[in-house]
Design a protein around this motif. Sequence first.
Motif, PDB file in Angstrom:
ATOM      1  N   LYS A 180      -3.889   4.848  -8.885  1.00 25.19           N
ATOM      2  CA  LYS A 180      -2.460   5.150  -8.974  1.00 25.19           C
ATOM      3  C   LYS A 180      -2.218   6.626  -9.247  1.00 25.19           C
ATOM      4  N   PHE A 181      -2.897   7.213 -10.253  1.00 26.70           N
ATOM      5  CA  PHE A 181      -2.577   8.613 -10.554  1.00 26.70           C
ATOM      6  C   PHE A 181      -3.101   9.559  -9.475  1.00 26.70           C
ATOM      7  N   ASN A 182      -4.198   9.206  -8.796  1.00 32.35           N
ATOM      8  CA  ASN A 182      -4.654  10.027  -7.673  1.00 32.35           C
ATOM      9  C   ASN A 182      -3.682   9.945  -6.504  1.00 32.35           C
ATOM     10  N   SER A 183      -3.126   8.762  -6.278  1.00 30.98           N
ATOM     11  CA  SER A 183      -2.152   8.597  -5.191  1.00 30.98           C
ATOM     12  C   SER A 183      -0.858   9.341  -5.517  1.00 30.98           C
ATOM     13  N   TYR A 184      -0.436   9.306  -6.777  1.00 26.12           N
ATOM     14  CA  TYR A 184       0.746  10.064  -7.173  1.00 26.12           C
ATOM     15  C   TYR A 184       0.514  11.569  -7.037  1.00 26.12           C
ATOM     16  N   GLU A 185      -0.689  12.017  -7.355  1.00 21.61           N
ATOM     17  CA  GLU A 185      -1.004  13.443  -7.196  1.00 21.61           C
ATOM     18  C   GLU A 185      -0.828  13.859  -5.733  1.00 21.61           C
ATOM     19  N   VAL A 188      -9.056   7.347   0.398  1.00 18.75           N
ATOM     20  CA  VAL A 188      -8.591   8.724   0.227  1.00 18.75           C
ATOM     21  C   VAL A 188      -8.271   9.011  -1.235  1.00 18.75           C
ATOM     22  N   ALA A 189      -8.443   8.015  -2.092  1.00 22.35           N
ATOM     23  CA  ALA A 189      -8.234   8.200  -3.535  1.00 22.35           C
ATOM     24  C   ALA A 189      -9.318   7.434  -4.274  1.00 22.35           C
ATOM     25  N   ASP A 190      -9.870   8.040  -5.299  1.00 14.22           N
ATOM     26  CA  ASP A 190     -10.897   7.344  -6.068  1.00 14.22           C
ATOM     27  C   ASP A 190     -10.315   6.126  -6.758  1.00 14.22           C
ATOM     28  N   CYS A 191     -11.143   5.086  -6.868  1.00 14.03           N
ATOM     29  CA  CYS A 191     -10.664   3.785  -7.305  1.00 14.03           C
ATOM     30  C   CYS A 191     -11.846   2.975  -7.833  1.00 14.03           C
ATOM     31  N   LEU A 192     -11.639   1.703  -8.082  1.00 15.72           N
ATOM     32  CA  LEU A 192     -12.692   0.854  -8.628  1.00 15.72           C
ATOM     33  C   LEU A 192     -13.929   0.857  -7.733  1.00 15.72           C
ATOM     34  N   GLU A 193     -13.716   0.797  -6.418  1.00 12.33           N
ATOM     35  CA  GLU A 193     -14.835   0.705  -5.478  1.00 12.33           C
ATOM     36  C   GLU A 193     -15.690   1.961  -5.445  1.00 12.33           C
ATOM     37  N   THR A 194     -15.094   3.110  -5.758  1.00 11.86           N
ATOM     38  CA  THR A 194     -15.885   4.350  -5.764  1.00 11.86           C
ATOM     39  C   THR A 194     -16.401   4.661  -7.167  1.00 11.86           C
ATOM     40  N   LEU A 195     -15.510   4.616  -8.151  1.00 10.45           N
ATOM     41  CA  LEU A 195     -15.862   5.054  -9.497  1.00 10.45           C
ATOM     42  C   LEU A 195     -16.749   4.069 -10.239  1.00 10.45           C
ATOM     43  N   TYR A 196     -16.588   2.781  -9.956  1.00 12.89           N
ATOM     44  CA  TYR A 196     -17.465   1.812 -10.620  1.00 12.89           C
ATOM     45  C   TYR A 196     -18.557   1.299  -9.676  1.00 12.89           C
ATOM     46  N   GLU A 218       7.894   9.255  -0.966  1.00  9.08           N
ATOM     47  CA  GLU A 218       7.786   8.184  -1.961  1.00  9.08           C
ATOM     48  C   GLU A 218       6.446   7.480  -1.794  1.00  9.08           C
ATOM     49  N   LEU A 219       5.926   7.000  -2.912  1.00  7.52           N
ATOM     50  CA  LEU A 219       4.674   6.241  -2.927  1.00  7.52           C
ATOM     51  C   LEU A 219       4.962   4.773  -3.197  1.00  7.52           C
ATOM     52  N   ALA A 220       4.272   3.903  -2.453  1.00  9.62           N
ATOM     53  CA  ALA A 220       4.343   2.459  -2.702  1.00  9.62           C
ATOM     54  C   ALA A 220       2.944   1.891  -2.710  1.00  9.62           C
ATOM     55  N   MET A 221       2.793   0.781  -3.401  1.00  6.88           N
ATOM     56  CA  MET A 221       1.552   0.011  -3.368  1.00  6.88           C
ATOM     57  C   MET A 221       1.819  -1.306  -2.653  1.00  6.88           C
ATOM     58  N   ARG A 222       0.903  -1.696  -1.810  1.00  8.15           N
ATOM     59  CA  ARG A 222       1.069  -2.979  -1.104  1.00  8.15           C
ATOM     60  C   ARG A 222       1.142  -4.134  -2.093  1.00  8.15           C
ATOM     61  N   TYR A 223       0.365  -4.021  -3.173  1.00 11.93           N
ATOM     62  CA  TYR A 223       0.355  -5.056  -4.207  1.00 11.93           C
ATOM     63  C   TYR A 223       0.665  -4.400  -5.548  1.00 11.93           C
ATOM     64  N   GLN A 224       1.569  -4.989  -6.303  1.00  8.95           N
ATOM     65  CA  GLN A 224       1.994  -4.511  -7.610  1.00  8.95           C
ATOM     66  C   GLN A 224       2.870  -3.260  -7.495  1.00  8.95           C
ATOM     67  N   GLN A 225       2.773  -2.352  -8.473  1.00 10.20           N
ATOM     68  CA  GLN A 225       3.767  -1.290  -8.622  1.00 10.20           C
ATOM     69  C   GLN A 225       3.184   0.095  -8.328  1.00 10.20           C
ATOM     70  N   VAL A 231       1.724   4.483   1.583  1.00 13.57           N
ATOM     71  CA  VAL A 231       1.399   3.151   1.050  1.00 13.57           C
ATOM     72  C   VAL A 231      -0.096   3.064   0.786  1.00 13.57           C
ATOM     73  N   ASN A 232      -0.439   2.784  -0.466  1.00  9.71           N
ATOM     74  CA  ASN A 232      -1.833   2.506  -0.787  1.00  9.71           C
ATOM     75  C   ASN A 232      -1.964   1.034  -1.163  1.00  9.71           C
ATOM     76  N   LEU A 233      -3.191   0.599  -1.408  1.00  7.43           N
ATOM     77  CA  LEU A 233      -3.431  -0.840  -1.542  1.00  7.43           C
ATOM     78  C   LEU A 233      -2.834  -1.436  -2.801  1.00  7.43           C
ATOM     79  N   GLY A 234      -3.135  -0.842  -3.951  1.00  5.05           N
ATOM     80  CA  GLY A 234      -2.594  -1.377  -5.189  1.00  5.05           C
ATOM     81  C   GLY A 234      -3.615  -1.425  -6.298  1.00  5.05           C
ATOM     82  N   THR A 235      -3.128  -1.712  -7.494  1.00  2.00           N
ATOM     83  CA  THR A 235      -3.958  -1.694  -8.693  1.00  2.00           C
ATOM     84  C   THR A 235      -3.245  -2.501  -9.764  1.00  2.00           C
TER      85      THR A 235
END
Length: 339
Positions: free
Chosen positions: A75-80, A287-295, A96-103, A9-13
């Motif tokens: 999302k794509f880093n979490s799927y990887e 553990v996955a790059d996201c808005l907080e790291t990349l931007y 299986e992968l899930a997001m706490r918020y959204q899909q 489970v990751n946070l979401g996007t």
Amino acid sequence: MMKTGVLLVNLGTPNSPSTSDVKAYLTEFLNDPFVIDFSYLKRYFLVNFIIVPFRSPKTAALYKEIWTDKGSPLKFNSYETCYKLQESLGDEFRVELAMRYQQPSVQSALKKLIDSKVDHILCIPLYPQYTASASESSLQKVQSEYDKHKNPPPIQYIKQFYQHPGFIASWVERARAANIDNYDHVLFSYHGLPERHLEKHHGSGNCKDFHCTEEVNESNRHCYRATCYDTTRKIAHELNLPEKNYTISFQSRLGKDPWLRPYTDHELIRLAQSGVKKILVFSPSFVADCLETLYEISIEYNALFQEHGGEQVQLIESLNGHPRWIATLKDIIEQNVKA
């Protein structure tokens, strides 16, 4: 043959960087009482009439800066991670992968595991250090969906994993690949939290009383400040980094209430003004790059650092699909299945 289901489970996007999709994501995320822990009416008014309407267009513009042909980096880093872990674990497991918020939603991912007739489910929220706002929220969401099923297989939860030697080793390998000796200073930047979240966690007393910046003990082992400081000490130890060569800070604060200090933006200004030119940044609460790291780190903080006399803020890539990280997840899962 027994089969184990693994739910990551990751946070979401948002589903896209459009304002409407970002609005949907922020509405679900910020209305979570674990995230904004105000009374229902206060939270409802603040989120739905002030924060979301004003922040959605601005946040959508930020997502457009990092969006790729593959979609959302988180999302794509979490799927990887999910796909590589499945390959590593083999047919006795279903991941299986899930997001706490959204899909993909917790509901759909959990249903896939239960429908596939797994004998046991292991749920791992992908947040290294436990927090109520991310970890507990995700655990409670999974449990609420799990409780809707008739006679589901037993489920087990992993609350945090920052202390696993493989997690530390994964970051050490990332740092060595980044040629750490080429930088004047190292910054460990963690996602921030309001101070009141830690006050609630400790009940009576505070982080000073429990020595949270100095050690992890039985009383503070789920205190976010304590585990962030401990994560830093463990990585620094493996890299032989002297204390004077690194700093710990917290980013991504929202609103005017006090958040965990020191703030990353303030530290970058201080370091630039002290003559530091090149900074290497870890972000070990992700553990996955996201808005907080990349931007936030790579673009916003780099510009801020340069404005105050610095030359470069270089982000260390997150763990994403790193082989050592996949091996660590595999070990966590296999050890818990054996137990």
